[in-house]
Design an enzyme around this catalytic site. Structure first.
Site, PDB file in Angstrom:
ATOM      1  N   GLY A 170       7.522  -6.522   6.844  1.00  0.00           N
ATOM      2  CA  GLY A 170       8.227  -5.644   7.297  1.00  0.00           C
ATOM      3  C   GLY A 170       8.310  -5.563   8.620  1.00  0.00           C
ATOM      4  N   ALA A 191       0.856  -1.263   0.015  1.00  0.00           N
ATOM      5  CA  ALA A 191      -0.138  -0.040   0.179  1.00  0.00           C
ATOM      6  C   ALA A 191       0.725   1.375  -0.107  1.00  0.00           C
ATOM      7  CB  ALA A 191      -1.020  -0.040   1.122  1.00  0.00           C
ATOM      8  N   ASP A 195      -1.463 -10.266  -1.397  1.00  0.00           N
ATOM      9  CA  ASP A 195       0.045 -10.383  -0.821  1.00  0.00           C
ATOM     10  C   ASP A 195      -0.060 -10.970   0.508  1.00  0.00           C
ATOM     11  OD1 ASP A 195      -1.401  -8.331   0.741  1.00  0.00           O
ATOM     12  OD2 ASP A 195       0.094  -6.685   0.092  1.00  0.00           O
ATOM     13  N   THR A 196      -1.093 -11.107   1.209  1.00  0.00           N
ATOM     14  CA  THR A 196      -1.297 -11.726   2.492  1.00  0.00           C
ATOM     15  C   THR A 196      -1.386 -13.336   2.193  1.00  0.00           C
ATOM     16  OG1 THR A 196      -2.759  -9.972   3.456  1.00  0.00           O
ATOM     17  CG2 THR A 196      -2.291 -12.148   4.537  1.00  0.00           C
ATOM     18  N   GLY A 223       6.019  -0.189  -4.008  1.00  0.00           N
ATOM     19  CA  GLY A 223       6.194  -1.577  -4.780  1.00  0.00           C
ATOM     20  C   GLY A 223       7.600  -1.950  -4.906  1.00  0.00           C
ATOM     21  N   ARG A 224       7.746  -3.361  -5.163  1.00  0.00           N
ATOM     22  CA  ARG A 224       9.178  -3.763  -5.450  1.00  0.00           C
ATOM     23  C   ARG A 224       9.232  -4.953  -6.416  1.00  0.00           C
ATOM     24  NH1 ARG A 224       6.429  -4.920  -1.186  1.00  0.00           N
ATOM     25  NH2 ARG A 224       6.957  -2.785  -0.398  1.00  0.00           N
ATOM     26  N   ASN A 284      -8.221  -8.658  10.730  1.00  0.00           N
ATOM     27  CA  ASN A 284      -7.484  -7.200  10.038  1.00  0.00           C
ATOM     28  C   ASN A 284      -7.040  -6.406  11.373  1.00  0.00           C
ATOM     29  OD1 ASN A 284      -7.762  -8.413   7.437  1.00  0.00           O
ATOM     30  ND2 ASN A 284      -7.867  -6.205   6.795  1.00  0.00           N
ATOM     31  N   THR A 322       1.767  -2.349   6.569  1.00  0.00           N
ATOM     32  CA  THR A 322       0.977  -1.386   6.661  1.00  0.00           C
ATOM     33  C   THR A 322      -0.361  -1.734   7.603  1.00  0.00           C
ATOM     34  OG1 THR A 322       1.392  -0.331   4.733  1.00  0.00           O
ATOM     35  CG2 THR A 322      -0.644   0.036   5.683  1.00  0.00           C
TER      36      THR A 322
END
Length: 482
Positions: free
Chosen positions: A402, A15, A237-238, A18-19, A296, A259
């Site tokens: 992260g 969010a 992504d999760t 990006g990579r 969440n 995030t």
């Protein structure tokens, strides 16, 4: 390197950034390097908050150019958001950001047609105001939706631009609130009752399915030699991050940190009880028939927004000062939707503490400690609730993403849960993305085999719980929303 080693490009869009990562995978090796990283900056325009999807696509192309020759490409991103295409396949405007206000009050309209209890029994998805279902209901009278012939979730949209082929990946589709988690197919009855046209969606794909090859124009722009296949991965992504949890056996909880914090269990079947709905747990789909049973939590978004308000101070120094601040002096509900919107985060945290009669944190260090204590407290509650609701005890908590770089948060999570925390890998989503590609090309085995390879090759840090959990129980009681 051995000839058996192959290279895979993982496009991993979060969010805030990006990579494009390159994973080199062999029978007993797994190396991940960063080819290109780029910002993901939403833009507020007169009609609301939008994703700058062209900048993201440009970042993907730059990343593939930097990655060099690879054997496959996979794409994962955040969930729920989408682009609309017309009959010519042209994008009808920038995708709406899930933090946009257009879904305010929409859930109540949906519940008037399908009560929340029935919605949960059909889809197993927690209430979140930005779920794709609510976005579609909010857009019902819009000109864009009226002219749309196709809806593509964000990773599927980018994949389509790379290959020209359209599909809807299942793990991400399961976040739309339009999938039945028992059948792992669309819930046609629910969509019909709510006037949602499922014909807008491209056919479902599953992780490991082929998704086309890079178009000649993409090859020319990136300098890659074709054919380069695009492989469907766990495009939420999760889902990719949970696939990369380096667990042994089934008695584990996970927390995907970034995030957002997504905290929960990996199960073989959804939990669709009314008690589960009341606890706001979601049943999203994972690899190999698994269910991601999770809650969440607002996550490091709270700290990211505060740091933005403070002019981006040096994080390491801030965390050192936060570690010295009094523990559990003030806490907030890190799952509260009041913290969803951007802006004024330090003031909003202070207001929440004041409203609950707690000391008001003032300095950046005090506010940071409040945030990290609050996140650890939310992690504790989610792990405890998930075990009880699913009747699935755990012995260890795996923290990936992260947040593994935040040693204070990892230690506080171990303290709060009263369980050991194993932290790592930090780039879990990219690793899960790479491993699904490698598995599709015969390089690794099943999900357990993927995880054994992670344990052998990735640096992990273990945090043992300190002290008693009683202070954490007392802190929970101070949050007024409870």
């Amino acid at each position: 390197m051995s000839a058996a080693v192959k290279s895979y490009a993982a496009v991993d869009l979060g969010a805030s950034s990006g990579r494009v990562m390159v994973g080199r995978v062999g029978p007993d090796s797994l190396e991940l390097t960063e080819a290109h990283r780029f910002p993901n900056r939403p833009v507020r325009v007169p009609e609301g908050l939008r994703w700058d999807i062209l900048a993201l696509y440009g970042g993907v192309l730059d990343g593939l150019r930097a990655a060099g020759q690879v054997d496959s490409v996979g794409i994962d991103s955040w969930a729920v958001d989408y682009g609309l295409l017309d009959a010519d396949g042209t994008l009808l405007g920038n995708p709406v950001h899930y933090r946009d206000s257009r879904t305010d009050g929409v859930a109540e309209k949906v519940w008037a047609s399908v009560p929340a209890e029935q919605l949960y029994a059909a889809t197993g998805l927690q209430y979140a105001p930005f779920n794709t279902l609510y976005q579609l209901v909010a857009a019902r009278e819009s000109a864009q939706l009226a002219h749309a012939e196709r809806l593509l979730l964000i990773p599927d949209l980018l994949s389509c631009w790379l290959t020209g082929e359209q599909g809807t990946e299942l793990t991400n589709a399961s976040t739309t609130q339009l999938i039945d988690p028992r059948t792992r197919e669309w819930s046609y009855d629910l969509a019909s009752r709510l006037g949602v046209d499922l014909g807008l969606f491209a056919p479902l794909r599953r992780p490991g399915d082929p998704a086309g090859v890079l178009r000649p124009e993409v090859l020319e722009e990136t300098g890659l030699r074709g054919p380069v296949p695009v492989t469907t991965v766990g495009s939420h992504d999760t889902a990719s991050a949970v696939a990369a949890v380096p667990a042994d056996g089934e008695r584990f909880a996970y927390i995907c940190t970034g995030t957002w914090s997504l905290a929960g269990l990996e199960l073989g079947a959804p939990v669709l009880t009314e008690e589960s709905r009341a606890a706001n747990f979601t049943n999203e789909l994972g690899l190999d028939g698994t269910v991601r049973y999770l809650r969440n939590i607002m996550g490091l978004w709270l700290l990211q927004e505060c740091m933005r308000a403070w002019g981006e101070p040096e994080l390491g120094e801030l965390l050192l000062k936060a570690a010295e601040a009094p523990a559990l002096r003030s806490v907030v509900d890190a799952g509260d939707a009041a913290f969803l919107a951007p802006g004024r985060m330090p003031e909003r945290i202070a207001e929440a503490c004041r409203a609950s009669g707690q000391p008001v944190p003032v300095s950046p260090a005090e506010i940071t400690r409040c945030i990290l204590d609050s996140l650890a407290l939310a992690h504790r509650r989610a792990v405890e609730d998930a075990q009880r609701l699913a009747d699935h005890p755990v012995d260890v908590v795996h923290v990936v993403g992260g947040g593994t770089r935040n040693a204070l948060l990892c230690q506080l999570t171990a303290d709060a849960c009263g369980l050991p925390v194993v932290a790592g890998p930090a780039e879990a989503a990219a690793l899960g993305n790479v491993l699904v590609q490698a598995r599709a090309h015969g390089l690794v085995g099943d999900l357990a085999g993927m995880r054994h390879l992670l344990v052998r090759t990735q640096p992990l840090t273990r945090y043992e719980p300190r002290g008693e959990t009683a202070p954490w129980r007392a802190a929970q009681a101070r949050i007024v929303s409870e």
